[in-house]
Design a protein around this motif. Structure first.
Motif, PDB file in Angstrom:
ATOM      1  N   SER A   1      44.612  39.961  36.904  1.00 30.09           N
ATOM      2  CA  SER A   1      43.574  39.035  37.346  1.00 30.09           C
ATOM      3  C   SER A   1      42.486  39.851  38.030  1.00 30.09           C
ATOM      4  CB  SER A   1      44.147  37.983  38.304  1.00 30.09           C
ATOM      5  OG  SER A   1      44.673  38.602  39.461  1.00 30.09           O
ATOM      6  N   GLY A   2      41.289  39.335  38.003  1.00 29.17           N
ATOM      7  CA  GLY A   2      40.172  40.098  38.523  1.00 29.17           C
ATOM      8  C   GLY A   2      39.795  41.206  37.561  1.00 29.17           C
ATOM      9  N   LEU A   3      39.191  42.244  38.070  1.00 27.37           N
ATOM     10  CA  LEU A   3      38.755  43.392  37.264  1.00 27.37           C
ATOM     11  C   LEU A   3      39.349  44.662  37.846  1.00 27.37           C
ATOM     12  CD1 LEU A   3      35.305  44.034  35.768  1.00 27.37           C
ATOM     13  CD2 LEU A   3      36.307  45.791  37.231  1.00 27.37           C
TER      14      LEU A   3
ATOM     15  N   ILE B   1      39.468  44.438  41.750  1.00 30.16           N
ATOM     16  CA  ILE B   1      38.422  43.665  42.422  1.00 30.16           C
ATOM     17  C   ILE B   1      38.542  42.196  42.044  1.00 30.16           C
ATOM     18  CG2 ILE B   1      35.939  43.392  42.723  1.00 30.16           C
ATOM     19  CD1 ILE B   1      35.735  46.359  41.675  1.00 30.16           C
ATOM     20  N   LYS B   2      38.765  41.363  43.039  1.00 29.01           N
ATOM     21  CA  LYS B   2      38.766  39.909  42.872  1.00 29.01           C
ATOM     22  C   LYS B   2      37.691  39.330  43.786  1.00 29.01           C
ATOM     23  CE  LYS B   2      43.753  39.552  41.879  1.00 29.01           C
ATOM     24  NZ  LYS B   2      44.191  40.932  42.216  1.00 29.01           N
ATOM     25  N   LYS B   3      37.370  38.072  43.589  1.00 26.49           N
ATOM     26  CA  LYS B   3      36.342  37.456  44.421  1.00 26.49           C
ATOM     27  C   LYS B   3      36.717  37.498  45.897  1.00 26.49           C
ATOM     28  CE  LYS B   3      34.392  34.257  41.012  1.00 26.49           C
ATOM     29  NZ  LYS B   3      34.121  32.822  40.682  1.00 26.49           N
ATOM     30  N   GLU B   4      38.012  37.278  46.164  1.00 26.41           N
ATOM     31  CA  GLU B   4      38.428  37.148  47.548  1.00 26.41           C
ATOM     32  C   GLU B   4      39.037  38.426  48.131  1.00 26.41           C
ATOM     33  OE1 GLU B   4      41.960  36.260  44.947  1.00 26.41           O
ATOM     34  OE2 GLU B   4      39.794  35.839  44.944  1.00 26.41           O
TER      35      GLU B   4
END
Length: 271
Positions: A28-30, A95-98
């Motif tokens: 999930s995320g990048l 890297i995730k939004k949170e």
């Protein structure tokens, strides 16, 4: 089974048991990542790997939040705590939004045998291309697909064929062809800028071997005399077959490149 190997891994600045690692952390995320090779207790060409991490981050308008010295220290900690002097370490910036997380751990490696270096390896064409070929971003779908092909076909590597009919690179490596005394490889904008790929180009320039960066058509493959893979694990590895096409593993240019690369590795270890 998790790709996290040996006893301990790093999550940010904390060492944890590999039993606690979950592959879902990366799905999930990048995830920007590098795989570095440890030889005699030292990560080789680490400066180049760190530079590529930073460049990959710039391409997606972000940045790496660890310094070179922090990365170097993390790798040394893994080597020491796992008591390993030979192997591959994966560095991941997720890297995730949170949240932002750093992971570092040993992964299982498959280095070529002496026979494979001498006699080459079998490869197979698969139609696929990376969405962002010049940035090293984790692509779970492509990795799973190519790993399955490698296992089912009992080959060493999958060669990627793009939608225009050009062969670009391997699923985990870069690709070079030789015709007479000239080396050919895909243009820089079509492939990942592999660390070993860069060394091959430097060696060719040093030796005065012409190197041409051009799109290589699948239909033109029979016109080449030899070809080889470059990468962290295979280093410089001859290919003896792509699908049903056969190639020489004893080409003098290939032998020169392999010898010079071995000397570069030793010089890096001696620094």
């Amino acid at each position: 089974m998790s790709e996290c190997y040996r006893y301990l891994f790093l999550h940010n600045e904390k060492l944890k048991s590999t039993e606690l690692f979950k592959d879902s952390y990366l799905q999930s995320g990048l995830s920007l990542y590098e795989v570095v090779r440890v030889v005699s207790g030292k990560a080789i060409f680490l400066t180049e790997h760190y530079s590529r991490l930073c460049n990959s981050a710039k391409k997606i308008e972000t940045e790496i939040w660890y310094s070179f010295e922090q990365i170097k220290s993390a790798i040394q900690s893994l080597i020491t705590k796992n008591d390993i002097t030979e192997g591959n370490i994966k560095l991941i910036f997720n890297i995730k939004k949170e949240s932002r997380n750093f992971y570092a751990y040993f992964v299982k490696h498959s280095y070529p045998t002496k026979s494979q270096y001498e006699n080459g390896v079998r490869t197979f064409i698969h139609q696929a291309e990376r969405p962002t070929p010049t940035a090293k971003i984790y692509n779970h779908k492509l990795r799973s697909k190519t790993n399955n092909i490698i296992k089912e076909a009992n080959i060493f590597e999958v060669i990627l064929l793009n939608s225009l009919g050009y062969v670009t690179e391997g699923s985990k490596s870069n690709l070079f062809f030789i015709k007479k005394n000239t080396i050919y490889t895909a243009p820089d904008n079509e492939v990942l800028h592999g660390i070993v790929r860069g060394k091959v180009i430097q060696i060719a320039q040093k030796l005065g071997i012409p190197i041409v960066k051009t799109s290589i058509s699948y239909d033109d493959l029979p016109t080449y005399d030899a070809c080889f893979l470059s990468g962290t694990s295979p280093m410089i590895l001859p290919i003896n077959r792509i699908n049903s096409l056969s190639f020489s593993c004893n080409h003098p240019v290939l032998k020169q490149i392999l010898l010079e690369y071995q000397q570069l590795v030793q010089a890096n270890l001696n620094q």
